[in-house]
Scaffold this active site. Structure first.
Site, mmCIF file in Angstrom:
data_model
loop_
_atom_site.group_PDB
_atom_site.id
_atom_site.type_symbol
_atom_site.label_atom_id
_atom_site.label_comp_id
_atom_site.label_asym_id
_atom_site.label_seq_id
_atom_site.Cartn_x
_atom_site.Cartn_y
_atom_site.Cartn_z
ATOM 1 N NE ARG A 133 40.353 32.393 32.129
ATOM 2 C CZ ARG A 133 40.840 33.032 33.046
ATOM 3 N NH1 ARG A 133 41.154 32.769 34.223
ATOM 4 N NH2 ARG A 133 41.032 34.357 32.965
ATOM 5 N NE ARG A 193 43.199 42.954 38.095
ATOM 6 C CZ ARG A 193 42.460 42.018 38.011
ATOM 7 N NH1 ARG A 193 41.332 41.665 38.778
ATOM 8 N NH2 ARG A 193 42.710 41.159 37.089
ATOM 9 N NE ARG A 249 37.512 36.545 31.684
ATOM 10 C CZ ARG A 249 38.273 36.969 32.571
ATOM 11 N NH1 ARG A 249 38.087 36.064 33.688
ATOM 12 N NH2 ARG A 249 39.068 37.646 32.774
ATOM 13 N NE ARG A 264 43.052 39.703 31.278
ATOM 14 C CZ ARG A 264 42.731 38.532 31.232
ATOM 15 N NH1 ARG A 264 42.204 37.985 30.152
ATOM 16 N NH2 ARG A 264 42.291 37.933 32.403
ATOM 17 C CE LYS A 286 43.826 37.140 40.748
ATOM 18 N NZ LYS A 286 44.700 37.008 39.155
HETATM 19 P P1 AMP Z 1 39.529 39.324 36.375
HETATM 20 O O1 AMP Z 1 38.440 38.344 36.251
HETATM 21 O O2 AMP Z 1 39.975 39.278 37.845
HETATM 22 O O3 AMP Z 1 40.788 38.795 35.533
HETATM 23 O O4 AMP Z 1 39.166 40.567 36.015
HETATM 24 C C1 AMP Z 1 38.813 40.844 34.575
HETATM 25 C C2 AMP Z 1 38.933 42.291 34.360
HETATM 26 O O5 AMP Z 1 38.108 43.082 35.196
HETATM 27 C C3 AMP Z 1 40.272 42.958 34.494
HETATM 28 O O6 AMP Z 1 41.256 42.667 33.351
HETATM 29 C C4 AMP Z 1 39.851 44.470 34.525
HETATM 30 O O7 AMP Z 1 39.892 45.087 33.343
HETATM 31 C C5 AMP Z 1 38.750 44.364 35.360
HETATM 32 N N1 AMP Z 1 39.187 44.463 36.993
HETATM 33 C C6 AMP Z 1 38.898 43.288 37.673
HETATM 34 N N2 AMP Z 1 39.174 43.732 38.783
HETATM 35 C C7 AMP Z 1 39.574 44.906 38.765
HETATM 36 C C8 AMP Z 1 40.163 45.916 39.763
HETATM 37 N N3 AMP Z 1 40.554 45.561 41.038
HETATM 38 N N4 AMP Z 1 40.709 46.887 38.976
HETATM 39 C C9 AMP Z 1 40.446 47.550 37.990
HETATM 40 N N5 AMP Z 1 39.948 46.640 36.913
HETATM 41 C C10 AMP Z 1 39.630 45.483 37.542
#
Ligand code: AMP
Length: 190
Positions: free
Chosen positions: A128, A89, A134, A146, A14
């Protein structure tokens, strides 16, 4: 105004695709994951609250996430449109987003999913994790958590957006350029 929700499991690409699409369609890219990481890096109260949750691979509570997203939308009053990446989400977040956009006399134009097999994605995230720094990319157990969060809380959005006639899916396996083209084909035909 065109507003696109870029949808997909962790590691589906994404963020990578958003970098191309935001330029091509002149959209403001809002990644809730990036905004959380920015807050963690800067030691804000929000970052302190979110860090342990994110490191475990759990979802941050809806209220916190939605307030943060709404602020980010409000900070861009002149946007031509938004590209949402990693939000919504949960069903509650999807309902909140519909309301946030309705308050701007706008709406979600389409939700486009990048599809890929779980095992390919887990390997991609572990790869990654070697360079992303991360914590949530570096441990297979956290990555699996996740996916569990995705399956329980995020996958129901497919039905939510299908019922609105807004759900589109493209094959997320291929070169970056090929996938950008698949996404563009969907957007150009909206
Ligand atoms: P991402 O970079 O999109 O993979 O997000 C990393 C982490 O941030 C996720 O595993 C969640 O812990 C948190 N996170 C990001 N977006 C959301 C969301 N819309 N709702 C809840 N947690 C989020």
């Amino acid at each position: 105004m065109i507003n696109i929700v870029l949808f997909g499991k962790p590691g589906a690409g994404k963020g990578t695709q958003a970098e191309f699409l935001k330029e091509k369609y002149n959209l403001v890219h809002l990644s809730t994951g990036d905004i959380f990481r920015h807050n963690i890096k800067n030691g804000t109260e929000l970052g302190k609250t979110a860090k342990a949750i994110i490191d475990r691979g759990d979802l941050v509570p809806d209220e916190i996430t939605t307030n943060m997203l709404k602020d980010a939308v409000d900070q861009n009053p002149n946007a031509n449109g938004f590209l949402f990446d990693g939000y919504p989400r949960t069903i509650a977040q999807a309902e909140a987003l519909d309301q946030i956009l309705a308050d701007k006399n706008s709406s979600n134009t389409a939700t486009i999913a990048l599809e890929a097999d779980d095992e390919i994605l887990v390997q991609r995230l572990l790869e990654r994790g070697k360079t992303s720094g991360r914590a949530d990319d570096q441990d297979e157990e956290k990555i699996r958590n996740r996916y569990q969060e995705y399956n329980e809380k995020t996958a129901p959005l497919i039905d939510y957006y299908t019922a609105q006639g807004k759900f589109h899916a493209v094959n997320g396996i291929g070169s970056i350029a090929e996938i950008t083209e698949r996404l563009s084909n969907v957007i150009d035909n909206l």
